[in-house]
Design a protein around this motif. Structure first.
Motif, PDB file in Angstrom:
ATOM      1  N   ILE A  99      31.158  38.831  46.098  1.00 12.55           N
ATOM      2  CA  ILE A  99      32.417  39.436  45.488  1.00 12.55           C
ATOM      3  C   ILE A  99      31.948  39.110  43.636  1.00 12.55           C
ATOM      4  O   ILE A  99      31.626  38.114  43.359  1.00 12.55           O
ATOM      5  CB  ILE A  99      33.897  38.593  45.475  1.00 12.55           C
ATOM      6  CG1 ILE A  99      34.078  38.710  47.178  1.00 12.55           C
ATOM      7  CG2 ILE A  99      34.810  39.183  44.688  1.00 12.55           C
ATOM      8  CD1 ILE A  99      34.237  39.934  47.733  1.00 12.55           C
ATOM      9  N   ILE A 100      31.992  40.271  43.197  1.00 11.19           N
ATOM     10  CA  ILE A 100      31.804  40.212  41.722  1.00 11.19           C
ATOM     11  C   ILE A 100      33.222  40.465  40.890  1.00 11.19           C
ATOM     12  O   ILE A 100      33.695  41.670  41.261  1.00 11.19           O
ATOM     13  CB  ILE A 100      30.687  41.314  41.158  1.00 11.19           C
ATOM     14  CG1 ILE A 100      29.361  40.783  41.957  1.00 11.19           C
ATOM     15  CG2 ILE A 100      30.342  41.045  39.749  1.00 11.19           C
ATOM     16  CD1 ILE A 100      28.203  41.995  42.026  1.00 11.19           C
ATOM     17  N   THR A 101      33.473  39.872  40.032  1.00 11.22           N
ATOM     18  CA  THR A 101      34.589  40.078  39.077  1.00 11.22           C
ATOM     19  C   THR A 101      34.292  40.066  37.657  1.00 11.22           C
ATOM     20  O   THR A 101      33.399  39.418  37.204  1.00 11.22           O
ATOM     21  CB  THR A 101      35.789  38.979  39.307  1.00 11.22           C
ATOM     22  OG1 THR A 101      35.156  37.531  39.008  1.00 11.22           O
ATOM     23  CG2 THR A 101      36.290  39.143  40.600  1.00 11.22           C
ATOM     24  N   VAL A 102      34.782  40.991  36.904  1.00 13.21           N
ATOM     25  CA  VAL A 102      34.342  41.360  35.494  1.00 13.21           C
ATOM     26  C   VAL A 102      35.694  41.336  34.914  1.00 13.21           C
ATOM     27  O   VAL A 102      36.643  42.259  35.176  1.00 13.21           O
ATOM     28  CB  VAL A 102      33.585  42.628  35.293  1.00 13.21           C
ATOM     29  CG1 VAL A 102      33.240  42.756  33.819  1.00 13.21           C
ATOM     30  CG2 VAL A 102      32.374  42.734  36.102  1.00 13.21           C
ATOM     31  N   VAL A 103      35.872  40.572  33.732  1.00 12.79           N
ATOM     32  CA  VAL A 103      37.261  40.359  33.150  1.00 12.79           C
ATOM     33  C   VAL A 103      36.982  40.379  31.530  1.00 12.79           C
ATOM     34  O   VAL A 103      35.938  39.507  31.201  1.00 12.79           O
ATOM     35  CB  VAL A 103      37.941  39.180  33.633  1.00 12.79           C
ATOM     36  CG1 VAL A 103      39.233  39.065  32.675  1.00 12.79           C
ATOM     37  CG2 VAL A 103      38.360  39.396  35.086  1.00 12.79           C
ATOM     38  N   ASP A 113      32.172  48.600  47.524  1.00 13.79           N
ATOM     39  CA  ASP A 113      33.703  48.998  47.267  1.00 13.79           C
ATOM     40  C   ASP A 113      33.714  48.443  45.850  1.00 13.79           C
ATOM     41  O   ASP A 113      33.145  47.367  45.163  1.00 13.79           O
ATOM     42  CB  ASP A 113      34.760  48.291  48.020  1.00 13.79           C
ATOM     43  CG  ASP A 113      36.006  48.951  47.898  1.00 13.79           C
ATOM     44  OD1 ASP A 113      36.041  49.832  47.332  1.00 13.79           O
ATOM     45  OD2 ASP A 113      36.940  48.641  48.796  1.00 13.79           O
ATOM     46  N   ILE A 114      34.621  49.187  45.074  1.00  9.53           N
ATOM     47  CA  ILE A 114      34.749  49.142  43.472  1.00  9.53           C
ATOM     48  C   ILE A 114      36.390  49.291  43.203  1.00  9.53           C
ATOM     49  O   ILE A 114      36.749  50.271  43.850  1.00  9.53           O
ATOM     50  CB  ILE A 114      33.909  49.275  42.530  1.00  9.53           C
ATOM     51  CG1 ILE A 114      33.746  49.089  41.234  1.00  9.53           C
ATOM     52  CG2 ILE A 114      33.959  50.960  42.809  1.00  9.53           C
ATOM     53  CD1 ILE A 114      32.926  49.552  40.432  1.00  9.53           C
ATOM     54  N   SER A 115      36.905  48.378  42.385  1.00 16.45           N
ATOM     55  CA  SER A 115      38.227  48.598  41.953  1.00 16.45           C
ATOM     56  C   SER A 115      38.223  48.203  40.576  1.00 16.45           C
ATOM     57  O   SER A 115      37.823  47.068  40.102  1.00 16.45           O
ATOM     58  CB  SER A 115      39.278  47.924  42.579  1.00 16.45           C
ATOM     59  OG  SER A 115      40.500  47.816  42.126  1.00 16.45           O
ATOM     60  N   GLN A 116      38.741  49.165  39.662  1.00 15.97           N
ATOM     61  CA  GLN A 116      38.886  48.696  38.196  1.00 15.97           C
ATOM     62  C   GLN A 116      40.308  49.144  37.526  1.00 15.97           C
ATOM     63  O   GLN A 116      40.467  50.268  38.009  1.00 15.97           O
ATOM     64  CB  GLN A 116      37.798  49.156  37.441  1.00 15.97           C
ATOM     65  CG  GLN A 116      37.375  50.376  37.296  1.00 15.97           C
ATOM     66  CD  GLN A 116      38.188  51.009  35.945  1.00 15.97           C
ATOM     67  OE1 GLN A 116      37.987  50.564  34.926  1.00 15.97           O
ATOM     68  NE2 GLN A 116      38.481  52.217  36.067  1.00 15.97           N
ATOM     69  N   PHE A 157      40.020  44.820  30.399  1.00 18.69           N
ATOM     70  CA  PHE A 157      39.312  45.609  31.496  1.00 18.69           C
ATOM     71  C   PHE A 157      39.229  44.528  32.725  1.00 18.69           C
ATOM     72  O   PHE A 157      38.940  43.226  32.505  1.00 18.69           O
ATOM     73  CB  PHE A 157      37.740  45.660  31.077  1.00 18.69           C
ATOM     74  CG  PHE A 157      36.902  46.255  32.333  1.00 18.69           C
ATOM     75  CD1 PHE A 157      37.016  47.569  32.313  1.00 18.69           C
ATOM     76  CD2 PHE A 157      36.122  45.561  32.774  1.00 18.69           C
ATOM     77  CE1 PHE A 157      36.263  48.107  33.386  1.00 18.69           C
ATOM     78  CE2 PHE A 157      35.460  45.862  33.903  1.00 18.69           C
ATOM     79  CZ  PHE A 157      35.329  47.347  34.083  1.00 18.69           C
ATOM     80  N   ASN A 158      39.476  44.904  34.062  1.00 12.80           N
ATOM     81  CA  ASN A 158      39.334  44.142  35.186  1.00 12.80           C
ATOM     82  C   ASN A 158      38.682  44.774  36.405  1.00 12.80           C
ATOM     83  O   ASN A 158      39.203  45.720  36.520  1.00 12.80           O
ATOM     84  CB  ASN A 158      40.856  43.395  35.400  1.00 12.80           C
ATOM     85  CG  ASN A 158      40.592  42.750  36.598  1.00 12.80           C
ATOM     86  OD1 ASN A 158      39.750  41.800  36.835  1.00 12.80           O
ATOM     87  ND2 ASN A 158      41.845  42.430  37.488  1.00 12.80           N
TER      88      ASN A 158
END
Length: 90
Positions: A5-9, A33-36, A43-44
């Motif tokens: 799982i990669i999270t970007v904030v 899969d990707i959700s933004q 940005f999340n």
């Protein structure tokens, strides 16, 4: 399959998704899969990836993504799926 799982904030800027996905593609990490979302300029993003065919070790993947995030002004965190799942059980 080795999932992570990669999270970007962080503050939204042009090219965040492109830079993260370019790094992943270059190292043979498949995005499953990707959700933004962008909320009031923040940005999340959350990605589920398969790193089974990666040409770097998992620890290197983690540190490279953290460094990439530092370079573009966001926080990127990468965790193995099983660790993420255990940490976030209700």
């Amino acid at each position: 399959m080795n999932k992570a799982i990669i999270t970007v904030v962080g503050q939204d800027t042009v090219g965040i998704i492109a830079q993260v996905c370019t790094y992943l593609s270059r190292h043979h990490v498949n995005v499953l899969d990707i959700s933004q979302t962008i909320i009031e300029g923040f940005f999340n993003m959350m990605m589920i990836v398969d790193y089974s065919n990666a040409d770097v070790q998992f620890d290197q993947l983690v540190s490279d993504l953290e460094a990439l995030g530092d370079g573009i002004g966001v926080r990127i965190r990468c965790q193995r799926e099983e660790i993420f799942t255990k940490m976030h059980r209700v």
